[in-house]
Structure formats: structure tokens, C-alpha cells
Write a protein that holds these residues in place. Structure first.
Motif, PDB file in Angstrom:
ATOM      1  N   SER A 119      46.415  47.409  38.565  1.00  0.00           N
ATOM      2  CA  SER A 119      47.004  48.250  40.000  1.00  0.00           C
ATOM      3  C   SER A 119      45.709  48.244  40.958  1.00  0.00           C
ATOM      4  CB  SER A 119      47.686  49.601  39.915  1.00  0.00           C
ATOM      5  OG  SER A 119      49.119  49.277  39.247  1.00  0.00           O
ATOM      6  N   ILE A 120      44.755  48.813  40.489  1.00  0.00           N
ATOM      7  CA  ILE A 120      43.539  49.067  41.316  1.00  0.00           C
ATOM      8  C   ILE A 120      42.887  47.809  41.464  1.00  0.00           C
ATOM      9  CG2 ILE A 120      41.288  50.138  40.890  1.00  0.00           C
ATOM     10  CD1 ILE A 120      42.413  52.450  39.571  1.00  0.00           C
ATOM     11  N   GLY A 121      42.668  46.997  40.585  1.00  0.00           N
ATOM     12  CA  GLY A 121      42.077  45.601  40.852  1.00  0.00           C
ATOM     13  C   GLY A 121      42.845  44.988  41.846  1.00  0.00           C
ATOM     14  N   VAL A 122      44.152  44.832  41.858  1.00  0.00           N
ATOM     15  CA  VAL A 122      45.112  44.072  43.121  1.00  0.00           C
ATOM     16  C   VAL A 122      45.001  44.679  44.427  1.00  0.00           C
ATOM     17  CG1 VAL A 122      47.374  43.546  43.689  1.00  0.00           C
ATOM     18  CG2 VAL A 122      46.774  43.263  41.429  1.00  0.00           C
ATOM     19  N   ALA A 123      44.798  46.245  44.573  1.00  0.00           N
ATOM     20  CA  ALA A 123      44.606  47.021  45.551  1.00  0.00           C
ATOM     21  C   ALA A 123      43.130  46.577  46.096  1.00  0.00           C
ATOM     22  CB  ALA A 123      44.791  48.233  45.298  1.00  0.00           C
ATOM     23  N   ALA A 124      42.317  46.520  45.421  1.00  0.00           N
ATOM     24  CA  ALA A 124      40.782  46.354  46.027  1.00  0.00           C
ATOM     25  C   ALA A 124      40.737  44.949  46.415  1.00  0.00           C
ATOM     26  CB  ALA A 124      39.870  46.716  44.700  1.00  0.00           C
ATOM     27  N   HIS A 125      41.413  43.973  45.746  1.00  0.00           N
ATOM     28  CA  HIS A 125      41.388  42.276  46.238  1.00  0.00           C
ATOM     29  C   HIS A 125      41.873  42.594  47.617  1.00  0.00           C
ATOM     30  CE1 HIS A 125      42.028  38.293  45.757  1.00  0.00           C
ATOM     31  NE2 HIS A 125      43.155  38.383  46.483  1.00  0.00           N
ATOM     32  N   GLU A 126      43.196  43.144  47.791  1.00  0.00           N
ATOM     33  CA  GLU A 126      43.740  43.098  49.357  1.00  0.00           C
ATOM     34  C   GLU A 126      42.980  43.608  50.225  1.00  0.00           C
ATOM     35  OE1 GLU A 126      45.920  40.879  49.698  1.00  0.00           O
ATOM     36  OE2 GLU A 126      46.358  40.449  47.584  1.00  0.00           O
ATOM     37  N   THR A 127      42.259  44.649  49.794  1.00  0.00           N
ATOM     38  CA  THR A 127      41.200  45.320  50.693  1.00  0.00           C
ATOM     39  C   THR A 127      40.010  44.477  50.970  1.00  0.00           C
ATOM     40  OG1 THR A 127      41.562  47.518  49.662  1.00  0.00           O
ATOM     41  CG2 THR A 127      39.728  47.394  51.175  1.00  0.00           C
ATOM     42  N   GLY A 128      39.595  43.593  50.164  1.00  0.00           N
ATOM     43  CA  GLY A 128      38.719  42.501  50.324  1.00  0.00           C
ATOM     44  C   GLY A 128      38.973  41.662  51.342  1.00  0.00           C
ATOM     45  N   HIS A 129      40.397  41.276  51.591  1.00  0.00           N
ATOM     46  CA  HIS A 129      40.798  40.465  52.695  1.00  0.00           C
ATOM     47  C   HIS A 129      40.763  41.290  53.937  1.00  0.00           C
ATOM     48  CE1 HIS A 129      42.197  37.137  50.479  1.00  0.00           C
ATOM     49  NE2 HIS A 129      43.127  37.742  49.682  1.00  0.00           N
ATOM     50  N   ALA A 130      41.119  42.367  53.959  1.00  0.00           N
ATOM     51  CA  ALA A 130      41.107  43.122  55.149  1.00  0.00           C
ATOM     52  C   ALA A 130      39.667  43.161  55.679  1.00  0.00           C
ATOM     53  CB  ALA A 130      41.408  44.584  54.940  1.00  0.00           C
ATOM     54  N   GLU A 172      40.210  33.677  48.692  1.00  0.00           N
ATOM     55  CA  GLU A 172      40.553  34.422  47.356  1.00  0.00           C
ATOM     56  C   GLU A 172      39.503  34.561  46.174  1.00  0.00           C
ATOM     57  OE1 GLU A 172      43.641  35.650  47.442  1.00  0.00           O
ATOM     58  OE2 GLU A 172      44.281  34.722  49.140  1.00  0.00           O
ATOM     59  N   LEU A 173      38.729  33.751  46.318  1.00  0.00           N
ATOM     60  CA  LEU A 173      37.643  34.104  45.237  1.00  0.00           C
ATOM     61  C   LEU A 173      36.542  35.235  45.905  1.00  0.00           C
ATOM     62  CD1 LEU A 173      36.972  30.429  44.033  1.00  0.00           C
ATOM     63  CD2 LEU A 173      37.976  32.402  42.661  1.00  0.00           C
ATOM     64  N   ASN A 174      36.380  34.878  47.130  1.00  0.00           N
ATOM     65  CA  ASN A 174      35.508  35.897  47.968  1.00  0.00           C
ATOM     66  C   ASN A 174      35.966  37.141  47.867  1.00  0.00           C
ATOM     67  OD1 ASN A 174      34.651  37.272  50.657  1.00  0.00           O
ATOM     68  ND2 ASN A 174      32.779  36.246  49.675  1.00  0.00           N
ATOM     69  N   ALA A 175      37.358  37.192  48.124  1.00  0.00           N
ATOM     70  CA  ALA A 175      37.869  38.721  48.125  1.00  0.00           C
ATOM     71  C   ALA A 175      38.122  39.309  46.674  1.00  0.00           C
ATOM     72  CB  ALA A 175      39.558  38.499  48.474  1.00  0.00           C
ATOM     73  N   ALA A 215      35.990  42.587  45.881  1.00  0.00           N
ATOM     74  CA  ALA A 215      36.591  43.968  45.174  1.00  0.00           C
ATOM     75  C   ALA A 215      36.065  44.483  44.050  1.00  0.00           C
ATOM     76  CB  ALA A 215      38.163  43.390  44.632  1.00  0.00           C
ATOM     77  N   LEU A 216      35.501  43.535  43.089  1.00  0.00           N
ATOM     78  CA  LEU A 216      34.797  43.887  41.853  1.00  0.00           C
ATOM     79  C   LEU A 216      33.537  44.584  42.168  1.00  0.00           C
ATOM     80  CD1 LEU A 216      35.588  40.734  39.854  1.00  0.00           C
ATOM     81  CD2 LEU A 216      36.706  43.100  39.299  1.00  0.00           C
ATOM     82  N   LYS A 217      32.927  44.189  43.207  1.00  0.00           N
ATOM     83  CA  LYS A 217      31.511  44.580  43.404  1.00  0.00           C
ATOM     84  C   LYS A 217      31.717  46.197  43.934  1.00  0.00           C
ATOM     85  CE  LYS A 217      29.181  40.355  44.368  1.00  0.00           C
ATOM     86  NZ  LYS A 217      28.526  39.673  45.451  1.00  0.00           N
ATOM     87  N   ILE A 218      32.743  46.271  44.749  1.00  0.00           N
ATOM     88  CA  ILE A 218      32.843  47.504  45.483  1.00  0.00           C
ATOM     89  C   ILE A 218      33.409  48.516  44.363  1.00  0.00           C
ATOM     90  CG2 ILE A 218      34.496  48.920  47.066  1.00  0.00           C
ATOM     91  CD1 ILE A 218      34.511  46.400  49.010  1.00  0.00           C
ATOM     92  N   LEU A 219      34.246  48.086  43.454  1.00  0.00           N
ATOM     93  CA  LEU A 219      34.958  49.094  42.478  1.00  0.00           C
ATOM     94  C   LEU A 219      33.583  49.620  41.497  1.00  0.00           C
ATOM     95  CD1 LEU A 219      38.173  47.149  41.381  1.00  0.00           C
ATOM     96  CD2 LEU A 219      37.772  49.072  42.680  1.00  0.00           C
ATOM     97  N   GLU A 220      32.688  48.578  41.200  1.00  0.00           N
ATOM     98  CA  GLU A 220      31.582  48.897  40.417  1.00  0.00           C
ATOM     99  C   GLU A 220      30.584  49.873  41.083  1.00  0.00           C
ATOM    100  OE1 GLU A 220      28.560  46.979  37.295  1.00  0.00           O
ATOM    101  OE2 GLU A 220      29.135  45.786  38.918  1.00  0.00           O
ATOM    102  N   ARG A 248      38.631  42.292  36.362  1.00  0.00           N
ATOM    103  CA  ARG A 248      38.161  41.063  36.335  1.00  0.00           C
ATOM    104  C   ARG A 248      39.030  39.970  35.975  1.00  0.00           C
ATOM    105  NH1 ARG A 248      32.961  40.164  37.336  1.00  0.00           N
ATOM    106  NH2 ARG A 248      32.434  42.164  36.547  1.00  0.00           N
ATOM    107  N   LYS A 249      39.655  40.245  34.601  1.00  0.00           N
ATOM    108  CA  LYS A 249      40.494  39.195  34.114  1.00  0.00           C
ATOM    109  C   LYS A 249      42.052  39.181  34.869  1.00  0.00           C
ATOM    110  CE  LYS A 249      38.753  40.079  29.440  1.00  0.00           C
ATOM    111  NZ  LYS A 249      39.162  40.466  27.963  1.00  0.00           N
ATOM    112  N   VAL A 250      42.265  40.310  35.443  1.00  0.00           N
ATOM    113  CA  VAL A 250      43.450  40.330  36.238  1.00  0.00           C
ATOM    114  C   VAL A 250      43.324  39.375  37.499  1.00  0.00           C
ATOM    115  CG1 VAL A 250      45.049  41.736  37.889  1.00  0.00           C
ATOM    116  CG2 VAL A 250      44.474  42.476  35.362  1.00  0.00           C
ATOM    117  N   LEU A 251      42.341  39.408  38.103  1.00  0.00           N
ATOM    118  CA  LEU A 251      41.721  38.879  39.434  1.00  0.00           C
ATOM    119  C   LEU A 251      41.813  37.300  39.109  1.00  0.00           C
ATOM    120  CD1 LEU A 251      39.854  41.396  41.616  1.00  0.00           C
ATOM    121  CD2 LEU A 251      42.463  40.929  41.321  1.00  0.00           C
ATOM    122  N   GLY A 252      40.913  37.049  37.932  1.00  0.00           N
ATOM    123  CA  GLY A 252      40.630  35.692  37.404  1.00  0.00           C
ATOM    124  C   GLY A 252      42.240  35.146  37.224  1.00  0.00           C
ATOM    125  N   ALA A 253      42.850  35.826  36.505  1.00  0.00           N
ATOM    126  CA  ALA A 253      44.109  35.080  36.462  1.00  0.00           C
ATOM    127  C   ALA A 253      44.895  34.672  37.801  1.00  0.00           C
ATOM    128  CB  ALA A 253      45.154  36.108  35.428  1.00  0.00           C
TER     129      ALA A 253
END
Length: 226
Positions: free
Chosen positions: A93-104, A168-171, A175-180, A194-199
């Protein structure tokens, strides 16, 4: 009807990749949905934190129906999260939320591939709906111009799918950089995200391959009927 002729073979590899991508994203998300993050943040909390940290205080985080229906709407400037992501405190859930934040954040910074993708959305939407209709009508009435126009319009769909990949790859990378960096996820948790977003990224690759295969099919059919 040419829908069922030998040209369909062109689509088979892309359809197999698409089927595997859907299975992979669903199974990976479900797997890491069982892993609660150490910090206990929910997806909506993480989205709010990251938006605020990026100065996007005016971008609301809303609940939306459906599974994995999460997205950032650049037109309305709204983040929409599915119930599982909005309320979930799992690594997935956190990975997906962070990914969408990446788009914002991309939208705020006017990330060029996103700007380009948004600008061709109307063309891609029209092309995906009208290309096959024009193509079929062209064959039915022997109007070569309509056949060619159908192919040109569908080329816009392919361009849209190809431009979507770096967006999508950039988002996900953001996300992963911010979470870390903000210590929202740690070590094995970050690897899970990382695996969730990679899938999830595989679904966009599959969409691009399917679009390319359909374009090749249109070209093949048009030449085969000459």
C-alpha cells in the motif's frame, strides 16, 4: 472477417506478456499486502506526508472504489487511492501511494515526458476508438485513405504507450528514493515495495508491446489486402 486471420499470430506474444504481467502485479501486491510496515503508516498518510513535503498542500488525497484503481489526476490535481491502499499500512500500500505521489511531483516540476503524455491523451483516446472503425470502413468500401488514416491514428496510441513507460518508471524511482530518504520503509520493506512497483511497471511494458503488435497487425493486413 480479418479479425481471425493469420495476422492474429502477431498479437500472441504480446498477449502472453500482458497476461503474465497482470498475474504478476496481482500476486506481488497481494503478497506484500500481508507485510505491515514497521512505522505503521497507511497509504493515505504517506501520500499526505510526501505531498506536503513537496509543497503540494492543495492536492487532496481521496478514496476511490476498485482494486488497484489508484491514480493521480493532473487535470483535477487530485490523488485518488483505492480502499486497500488508502487505509492499508502494508509495504504494498505504501509503495503504491508513494508511486502516485511521484506523479504529483512530476506534474509540479513539469517533467517533460509527463507533459508530453498529457498533451497527447486526447489524440490517443480518439485514435484508440476511431482507428479500427476507420480501418474496417476503409476495407468495406475500398477507400484506401481511410485504411491509412486508421493506421496513422493508431500510431498515436503506440506513441502514447511508449511515452507512458518513462513516466511510470520515473514515478517509481522517485517513490523508492523518497521512501528510503525519509525512512518510511527500511531494508527488506523497501525491497518489497520495489518488487511491487516493478511488477506494476510490467503492465505498462505489456501495454506498449500490445499496442505495437496491433499496429504491426494493421500494417500487415493493409498490405496483405493490396
Amino acid at each position: 472477417m480479418f479479425y481471425f486471420d493469420r495476422s492474429f499470430i502477431i498479437l500472441i506474444p504480446a498477449l502472453l506478456v500482458a497476461a503474465y504481467a497482470q498475474y504478476k502485479v496481482s500476486s506481488t501486491f497481494n503478497n506484500y499486502s500481508r507485510y505491515t510496515s514497521r512505522n505503521g503508516y497507511t497509504g493515505s498518510q504517506v501520500a499526505r506526508m510526501l505531498l506536503d513535503a513537496s509543497g503540494l498542500y492543495d492536492v487532496p488525497v481521496e478514496l476511490i472504489p476498485g482494486k488497484l484503481s489508484d491514480h493521480y489526476d493532473p487535470g483535477a490535481r487530485v490523488m485518488r487511492l483505492s480502499q486497500e491502499v488508502y487505509y492499508g499500512n502494508s509495504v504494498a500500500s505504501i509503495g503504491v501511494a508513494a508511486h502516485e505521489t511521484g506523479h504529483a511531483i512530476q506534474h509540479k516540476e513539469r517533467y517533460f515526458p509527463l507533459v508530453l503524455r498529457n498533451s497527447i491523451v486526447p489524440i490517443a483516446n480518439f485514435g484508440s476508438n476511431a482507428s479500427w472503425i476507420l480501418f474496417i470502413l476503409g476495407f468495406m468500401f475500398g477507400i484506401r485513405g481511410l485504411v491509412s488514416l486508421g493506421i496513422i491514428l493508431f500510431t498515436g496510441v503506440v506513441v502514447f504507450q511508449l511515452v507512458t513507460l518513462p513516466v511510470e518508471l520515473n514515478a517509481s524511482s522517485r517513490a523508492l528514493k523518497i521512501l528510503e530518504r525519509r525512512s518510511i520503509l527500511y531494508g527488506d520493506e523497501l525491497e518489497g515495495a520495489r518488487k511491487v512497483l516493478g511488477a506494476a511497471a510490467m503492465t505498462y511494458v505489456a501495454a506498449a508491446l500490445t499496442a505495437i503488435a496491433n499496429l504491426l497487425r494493421l500494417i500487415y493486413i493493409s498490405r496483405d489486402r493490396d
